[in-house]
Motif scaffolding. Structure first.
Motif, PDB file in Angstrom:
ATOM      1  N   LEU A  87       0.944  -1.484   0.085  1.00 28.39           N
ATOM      2  CA  LEU A  87       0.210   0.018   0.333  1.00 28.39           C
ATOM      3  C   LEU A  87       1.121   1.312   0.073  1.00 28.39           C
ATOM      4  CD1 LEU A  87      -2.893   1.647   0.228  1.00 28.39           C
ATOM      5  CD2 LEU A  87      -2.547   1.078   3.011  1.00 28.39           C
ATOM      6  N   ASN A  88       0.466   2.106  -1.249  1.00 26.61           N
ATOM      7  CA  ASN A  88       1.797   3.686  -1.081  1.00 26.61           C
ATOM      8  C   ASN A  88       0.743   4.685  -0.074  1.00 26.61           C
ATOM      9  OD1 ASN A  88       2.616   5.749  -1.628  1.00 26.61           O
ATOM     10  ND2 ASN A  88       2.261   5.324  -3.888  1.00 26.61           N
ATOM     11  N   ASN A  89       1.356   4.423   0.901  1.00 26.93           N
ATOM     12  CA  ASN A  89       1.349   5.530   2.006  1.00 26.93           C
ATOM     13  C   ASN A  89       2.113   6.916   1.458  1.00 26.93           C
ATOM     14  OD1 ASN A  89      -0.487   4.464   3.140  1.00 26.93           O
ATOM     15  ND2 ASN A  89       1.145   3.108   4.832  1.00 26.93           N
ATOM     16  N   ASP A  90       2.811   6.983   0.491  1.00 25.40           N
ATOM     17  CA  ASP A  90       2.864   8.515   0.069  1.00 25.40           C
ATOM     18  C   ASP A  90       2.342   9.262  -0.345  1.00 25.40           C
ATOM     19  OD1 ASP A  90       5.736   9.530   0.316  1.00 25.40           O
ATOM     20  OD2 ASP A  90       6.853   9.012  -1.455  1.00 25.40           O
ATOM     21  N   SER A  91       3.432  10.084  -0.947  1.00 22.93           N
ATOM     22  CA  SER A  91       2.545  11.912  -1.991  1.00 22.93           C
ATOM     23  C   SER A  91       2.826  11.660  -3.024  1.00 22.93           C
ATOM     24  CB  SER A  91       2.949  12.757  -0.916  1.00 22.93           C
ATOM     25  OG  SER A  91       3.997  13.257  -1.099  1.00 22.93           O
ATOM     26  N   ALA A  92       3.608  10.940  -3.763  1.00 28.83           N
ATOM     27  CA  ALA A  92       4.561  10.310  -5.165  1.00 28.83           C
ATOM     28  C   ALA A  92       3.722   8.334  -5.087  1.00 28.83           C
ATOM     29  CB  ALA A  92       5.382  11.025  -4.731  1.00 28.83           C
ATOM     30  N   PRO A  93       4.127   8.946  -6.364  1.00 32.26           N
ATOM     31  CA  PRO A  93       4.405   7.332  -7.322  1.00 32.26           C
ATOM     32  C   PRO A  93       5.066   6.705  -6.745  1.00 32.26           C
ATOM     33  CG  PRO A  93       3.208   9.049  -8.417  1.00 32.26           C
ATOM     34  CD  PRO A  93       3.559   9.701  -7.637  1.00 32.26           C
ATOM     35  N   VAL A  94       4.710   5.581  -6.100  1.00 31.38           N
ATOM     36  CA  VAL A  94       6.650   5.011  -6.253  1.00 31.38           C
ATOM     37  C   VAL A  94       6.248   3.314  -6.510  1.00 31.38           C
ATOM     38  CG1 VAL A  94       6.840   6.111  -3.470  1.00 31.38           C
ATOM     39  CG2 VAL A  94       5.050   3.467  -4.296  1.00 31.38           C
ATOM     40  N   GLY A  95       7.755   2.992  -6.610  1.00 32.55           N
ATOM     41  CA  GLY A  95       7.403   1.421  -7.647  1.00 32.55           C
ATOM     42  C   GLY A  95       8.479   0.581  -6.791  1.00 32.55           C
ATOM     43  N   VAL A  96       7.860  -0.997  -6.751  1.00 31.68           N
ATOM     44  CA  VAL A  96       7.742  -1.602  -6.180  1.00 31.68           C
ATOM     45  C   VAL A  96       8.377  -3.226  -6.853  1.00 31.68           C
ATOM     46  CG1 VAL A  96       8.361  -3.813  -3.851  1.00 31.68           C
ATOM     47  CG2 VAL A  96       7.315  -0.817  -3.828  1.00 31.68           C
ATOM     48  N   GLY A  97       8.969  -4.305  -7.000  1.00 31.01           N
ATOM     49  CA  GLY A  97       9.473  -5.458  -8.061  1.00 31.01           C
ATOM     50  C   GLY A  97       9.805  -6.215  -7.341  1.00 31.01           C
ATOM     51  N   ALA A  98       9.366  -7.592  -7.597  1.00 33.45           N
ATOM     52  CA  ALA A  98      10.168  -8.972  -6.720  1.00 33.45           C
ATOM     53  C   ALA A  98      11.526  -8.663  -6.962  1.00 33.45           C
ATOM     54  CB  ALA A  98       9.492  -9.737  -7.022  1.00 33.45           C
ATOM     55  N   GLY A  99      12.061  -8.577  -8.032  1.00 32.95           N
ATOM     56  CA  GLY A  99      13.214  -7.904  -8.376  1.00 32.95           C
ATOM     57  C   GLY A  99      14.708  -7.046  -7.360  1.00 32.95           C
ATOM     58  N   ASP A 100      13.349  -6.805  -6.110  1.00 35.93           N
ATOM     59  CA  ASP A 100      14.521  -6.171  -4.926  1.00 35.93           C
ATOM     60  C   ASP A 100      14.242  -6.939  -3.358  1.00 35.93           C
ATOM     61  OD1 ASP A 100      13.876  -3.513  -6.356  1.00 35.93           O
ATOM     62  OD2 ASP A 100      12.085  -2.563  -5.638  1.00 35.93           O
ATOM     63  N   PHE A 101      13.788  -8.298  -3.802  1.00 33.31           N
ATOM     64  CA  PHE A 101      13.112  -9.053  -2.947  1.00 33.31           C
ATOM     65  C   PHE A 101      14.431 -10.373  -3.423  1.00 33.31           C
ATOM     66  CE2 PHE A 101       9.029  -7.017  -2.667  1.00 33.31           C
ATOM     67  CZ  PHE A 101       9.452  -7.348  -1.347  1.00 33.31           C
ATOM     68  N   LYS A 102      15.258 -10.574  -1.753  1.00 34.21           N
ATOM     69  CA  LYS A 102      16.268 -12.089  -2.144  1.00 34.21           C
ATOM     70  C   LYS A 102      15.765 -12.769  -0.892  1.00 34.21           C
ATOM     71  CE  LYS A 102      20.348  -8.919  -3.044  1.00 34.21           C
ATOM     72  NZ  LYS A 102      19.247  -8.161  -4.072  1.00 34.21           N
ATOM     73  N   ILE A 103      16.033 -14.449  -0.851  1.00 32.91           N
ATOM     74  CA  ILE A 103      15.731 -15.431   0.403  1.00 32.91           C
ATOM     75  C   ILE A 103      16.898 -15.510   0.655  1.00 32.91           C
ATOM     76  CG2 ILE A 103      15.221 -17.253   0.760  1.00 32.91           C
ATOM     77  CD1 ILE A 103      12.764 -17.088  -0.708  1.00 32.91           C
ATOM     78  N   LYS A 104      17.458 -15.305   2.043  1.00 27.46           N
ATOM     79  CA  LYS A 104      18.708 -15.577   2.331  1.00 27.46           C
ATOM     80  C   LYS A 104      18.421 -16.784   3.628  1.00 27.46           C
ATOM     81  CE  LYS A 104      20.663 -10.866   2.695  1.00 27.46           C
ATOM     82  NZ  LYS A 104      21.485 -10.462   3.348  1.00 27.46           N
ATOM     83  N   SER A 105      19.001 -17.920   3.112  1.00 28.59           N
ATOM     84  CA  SER A 105      19.040 -19.341   3.755  1.00 28.59           C
ATOM     85  C   SER A 105      20.911 -19.264   4.246  1.00 28.59           C
ATOM     86  CB  SER A 105      18.620 -20.171   3.446  1.00 28.59           C
ATOM     87  OG  SER A 105      18.394 -21.842   4.083  1.00 28.59           O
ATOM     88  N   GLY A 106      21.135 -19.523   5.458  1.00 28.05           N
ATOM     89  CA  GLY A 106      22.342 -20.449   6.000  1.00 28.05           C
ATOM     90  C   GLY A 106      24.012 -19.152   5.420  1.00 28.05           C
ATOM     91  N   ASP A 107      24.592 -19.614   4.409  1.00 24.32           N
ATOM     92  CA  ASP A 107      25.759 -18.600   3.826  1.00 24.32           C
ATOM     93  C   ASP A 107      25.185 -18.127   1.930  1.00 24.32           C
ATOM     94  OD1 ASP A 107      25.612 -20.477   3.405  1.00 24.32           O
ATOM     95  OD2 ASP A 107      28.655 -20.736   3.561  1.00 24.32           O
ATOM     96  N   LYS A 108      23.856 -18.341   2.056  1.00 22.89           N
ATOM     97  CA  LYS A 108      23.838 -19.025   0.881  1.00 22.89           C
ATOM     98  C   LYS A 108      22.912 -17.183   0.435  1.00 22.89           C
ATOM     99  CE  LYS A 108      25.711 -22.411  -1.179  1.00 22.89           C
ATOM    100  NZ  LYS A 108      25.895 -23.041  -2.266  1.00 22.89           N
ATOM    101  N   THR A 109      22.266 -17.197  -0.722  1.00 22.80           N
ATOM    102  CA  THR A 109      21.737 -15.686  -0.887  1.00 22.80           C
ATOM    103  C   THR A 109      20.661 -15.610  -2.337  1.00 22.80           C
ATOM    104  OG1 THR A 109      22.689 -14.012   0.145  1.00 22.80           O
ATOM    105  CG2 THR A 109      21.133 -13.011  -1.880  1.00 22.80           C
ATOM    106  N   TYR A 110      19.620 -15.809  -2.599  1.00 21.60           N
ATOM    107  CA  TYR A 110      18.763 -16.369  -3.950  1.00 21.60           C
ATOM    108  C   TYR A 110      18.084 -15.683  -3.847  1.00 21.60           C
ATOM    109  CZ  TYR A 110      19.537 -20.777  -1.510  1.00 21.60           C
ATOM    110  OH  TYR A 110      20.536 -22.270  -1.194  1.00 21.60           O
TER     111      TYR A 110
END
Length: 155
Positions: free
Chosen positions: A76-99
């Motif tokens: 939900l955008n609570n800002d006063s301007a348009p914002v962008g979010v994408g799945a590429g901004d997310f990662k999964i870390k497990s142990g010493d690896k990042t996916y």
């Protein structure tokens, strides 16, 4: 004759009680499994965007020893301007690896206006050995929020 009758009734009672006890244990296990699959996550606010993690589903990948994991998300955008979010901004870390997000997945990503919502799924291809991890929101590789997640078994 009475002793044989009493011994028979006692044996029958023990078998009956044992069978009923086993059924209760199975019901408890099923309930615990359902509770584990339905994880609840706190909504986090980053840069005036409310971020909520929804259902996590796992299916078998076409690659050996890999699973496809989809994570439903809403914003939900609570800002006063348009914002962008994408799945590429997310990662999964497990142990010493990042996916990283699986690039061929039908991942979300868009710009949305103030007071508008964005919803979609992020897809990750993970080794079958990964059962727990941390979902990290890290736009431009700067960690802004994280959630501890449990990866359910593939169905």
């Amino acid at each position: 004759m009475k002793k044989v009758l009493i011994a028979g009734i006692t044996a029958f009672t023990l078998v009956f009680v044992g069978a009923c006890g086993n059924t209760a244990d199975n019901k408890d296990k099923e309930t615990k499994t359902e509770q584990t699959a339905k994880q609840e996550f706190k909504t986090k606010t980053v840069n005036n965007i409310d971020m909520k993690i929804g259902e996590i589903k796992t299916t078998e990948s076409t690659k050996k020893d890999k699973n496809m994991v989809s994570i439903a998300m809403s914003f939900l955008n609570n800002d006063s301007a348009p914002v962008g979010v994408g799945a590429g901004d997310f990662k999964i870390k497990s142990g010493d690896k990042t996916y990283e997000v699986f690039p061929q997945g039908n991942n979300f990503g868009d710009e949305f206006k103030p007071n508008e919502k964005l919803a979609g799924k992020a897809y990750f291809e993970l080794p079958t050995s990964v059962t727990k991890g941390t979902l990290v929101y890290a736009p431009m590789d700067k960690e802004k929020a994280s959630w501890s997640i449990t990866i359910p078994e593939a169905k």
